[in-house]
Write a protein that holds these residues in place. Structure first.
Motif, mmCIF file in Angstrom:
data_model
loop_
_atom_site.group_PDB
_atom_site.id
_atom_site.type_symbol
_atom_site.label_atom_id
_atom_site.label_comp_id
_atom_site.label_asym_id
_atom_site.label_seq_id
_atom_site.Cartn_x
_atom_site.Cartn_y
_atom_site.Cartn_z
ATOM 1 N N GLU A 94 1.223 9.226 1.175
ATOM 2 C CA GLU A 94 2.243 7.851 1.751
ATOM 3 C C GLU A 94 3.252 7.565 1.434
ATOM 4 O O GLU A 94 3.924 7.122 1.599
ATOM 5 C CB GLU A 94 1.174 7.040 1.668
ATOM 6 C CG GLU A 94 -0.332 7.459 3.147
ATOM 7 C CD GLU A 94 -1.173 6.279 2.394
ATOM 8 O OE1 GLU A 94 -0.919 5.192 1.482
ATOM 9 O OE2 GLU A 94 -2.552 6.331 2.743
ATOM 10 N N GLN A 95 3.445 7.717 -0.498
ATOM 11 C CA GLN A 95 4.667 7.290 -0.594
ATOM 12 C C GLN A 95 5.473 8.159 -0.289
ATOM 13 O O GLN A 95 7.173 7.763 -0.447
ATOM 14 C CB GLN A 95 4.680 7.407 -2.392
ATOM 15 C CG GLN A 95 5.549 6.161 -2.898
ATOM 16 C CD GLN A 95 5.808 6.694 -4.298
ATOM 17 O OE1 GLN A 95 4.436 6.373 -5.039
ATOM 18 N NE2 GLN A 95 6.984 6.119 -5.419
ATOM 19 N N ALA A 147 6.306 9.703 2.103
ATOM 20 C CA ALA A 147 6.565 10.400 3.214
ATOM 21 C C ALA A 147 7.518 8.476 3.438
ATOM 22 O O ALA A 147 8.585 8.617 4.966
ATOM 23 C CB ALA A 147 5.090 9.921 4.751
ATOM 24 N N LYS A 148 6.990 7.661 3.584
ATOM 25 C CA LYS A 148 7.679 6.116 3.204
ATOM 26 C C LYS A 148 8.841 6.346 2.717
ATOM 27 O O LYS A 148 9.896 5.957 3.961
ATOM 28 C CB LYS A 148 6.832 5.439 2.597
ATOM 29 C CG LYS A 148 7.641 3.516 3.384
ATOM 30 C CD LYS A 148 6.570 3.100 2.882
ATOM 31 C CE LYS A 148 7.424 1.622 3.017
ATOM 32 N NZ LYS A 148 6.705 0.875 2.383
ATOM 33 N N GLU A 149 9.171 6.941 1.794
ATOM 34 C CA GLU A 149 10.376 6.822 0.830
ATOM 35 C C GLU A 149 11.527 8.001 1.164
ATOM 36 O O GLU A 149 12.648 7.902 0.298
ATOM 37 C CB GLU A 149 10.464 6.253 -0.761
ATOM 38 C CG GLU A 149 9.361 5.313 -0.180
ATOM 39 C CD GLU A 149 8.859 4.492 -2.444
ATOM 40 O OE1 GLU A 149 9.222 5.762 -3.010
ATOM 41 O OE2 GLU A 149 7.933 3.711 -2.461
ATOM 42 N N ARG A 150 10.307 8.942 0.956
ATOM 43 C CA ARG A 150 11.581 10.359 1.080
ATOM 44 C C ARG A 150 11.800 11.117 2.053
ATOM 45 O O ARG A 150 12.331 12.417 2.243
ATOM 46 C CB ARG A 150 10.947 11.414 -0.445
ATOM 47 C CG ARG A 150 11.495 10.944 -1.888
ATOM 48 C CD ARG A 150 12.808 10.304 -2.207
ATOM 49 N NE ARG A 150 12.824 10.229 -3.696
ATOM 50 C CZ ARG A 150 13.346 10.320 -4.020
ATOM 51 N NH1 ARG A 150 14.616 11.958 -3.795
ATOM 52 N NH2 ARG A 150 13.368 10.028 -5.289
ATOM 53 N N TYR A 151 10.416 10.533 3.489
ATOM 54 C CA TYR A 151 10.803 10.760 4.479
ATOM 55 C C TYR A 151 10.290 12.628 4.789
ATOM 56 O O TYR A 151 11.097 13.521 5.407
ATOM 57 C CB TYR A 151 11.798 11.220 4.870
ATOM 58 C CG TYR A 151 12.558 9.429 5.033
ATOM 59 C CD1 TYR A 151 11.792 8.268 5.800
ATOM 60 C CD2 TYR A 151 13.219 9.741 4.153
ATOM 61 C CE1 TYR A 151 12.647 7.656 5.329
ATOM 62 C CE2 TYR A 151 14.437 7.818 3.816
ATOM 63 C CZ TYR A 151 13.595 7.316 4.738
ATOM 64 O OH TYR A 151 14.007 5.694 5.274
ATOM 65 N N PHE A 152 9.250 13.066 3.948
ATOM 66 C CA PHE A 152 8.212 14.665 3.976
ATOM 67 C C PHE A 152 6.733 14.370 4.086
ATOM 68 O O PHE A 152 6.975 12.881 3.092
ATOM 69 C CB PHE A 152 8.843 15.317 3.347
ATOM 70 C CG PHE A 152 9.310 15.809 1.569
ATOM 71 C CD1 PHE A 152 8.066 15.941 1.292
ATOM 72 C CD2 PHE A 152 9.804 14.992 1.114
ATOM 73 C CE1 PHE A 152 8.081 15.653 -0.145
ATOM 74 C CE2 PHE A 152 9.677 14.743 -0.570
ATOM 75 C CZ PHE A 152 8.584 15.431 -1.766
ATOM 76 N N THR A 153 5.972 15.208 4.135
ATOM 77 C CA THR A 153 5.046 15.337 3.812
ATOM 78 C C THR A 153 5.171 16.870 2.796
ATOM 79 O O THR A 153 5.628 17.279 2.889
ATOM 80 C CB THR A 153 4.350 16.139 4.798
ATOM 81 O OG1 THR A 153 4.511 14.789 5.853
ATOM 82 C CG2 THR A 153 2.986 15.995 4.472
ATOM 83 N N CYS A 154 4.312 16.255 1.767
ATOM 84 C CA CYS A 154 4.136 17.119 0.248
ATOM 85 C C CYS A 154 2.871 17.971 1.076
ATOM 86 O O CYS A 154 2.112 17.816 1.134
ATOM 87 C CB CYS A 154 3.594 16.382 -0.590
ATOM 88 S SG CYS A 154 3.787 17.018 -2.416
#
Length: 96
Positions: free
Chosen positions: A67-68, A70-77
């Motif tokens: 979630e972090q 996605a919210k802060e770096r705009y990607f899905t790990c």
């Protein structure tokens, strides 16, 4: 009075490294006459293996890390640790 000195730097090579929740490298600023960034591996790295860094605190559970990022770096790990859930299972026990 005034604010404490602040320093900024541009380190394009380090900036190109991707994130992993089980990174194999870390970086630190080296304080010499010309400020440089030093990159070190944190474990043995295979020839051809991608170097990776952590972008966030890694002690968080998988869902919070995802979630972090996605919210802060705009990607899905999609790193090995997130995909396998292996570390969380060791800490929290098997999923129901």
């Amino acid at each position: 009075g005034g604010s404490p000195p602040t320093a900024f730097g541009l380190f394009p090579t380090v900036a190109m490294l991707n994130h992993a929740c089980a990174p194999n490298a870390c970086y630190t600023a080296v304080s010499d006459e010309s400020v440089t960034m030093e990159l070190r591996t944190t474990r043995a790295v295979e020839v051809g293996e991608e170097l990776s860094l952590q972008y966030i605190a890694l002690y968080q559970p998988r869902q919070l890390r995802i979630e972090q990022l996605a919210k802060e770096r705009y990607f899905t790990c999609l790193c090995q640790r997130c995909e396998s859930g292996e570390a969380e299972e060791l800490l929290l026990g098997p999923r129901p």
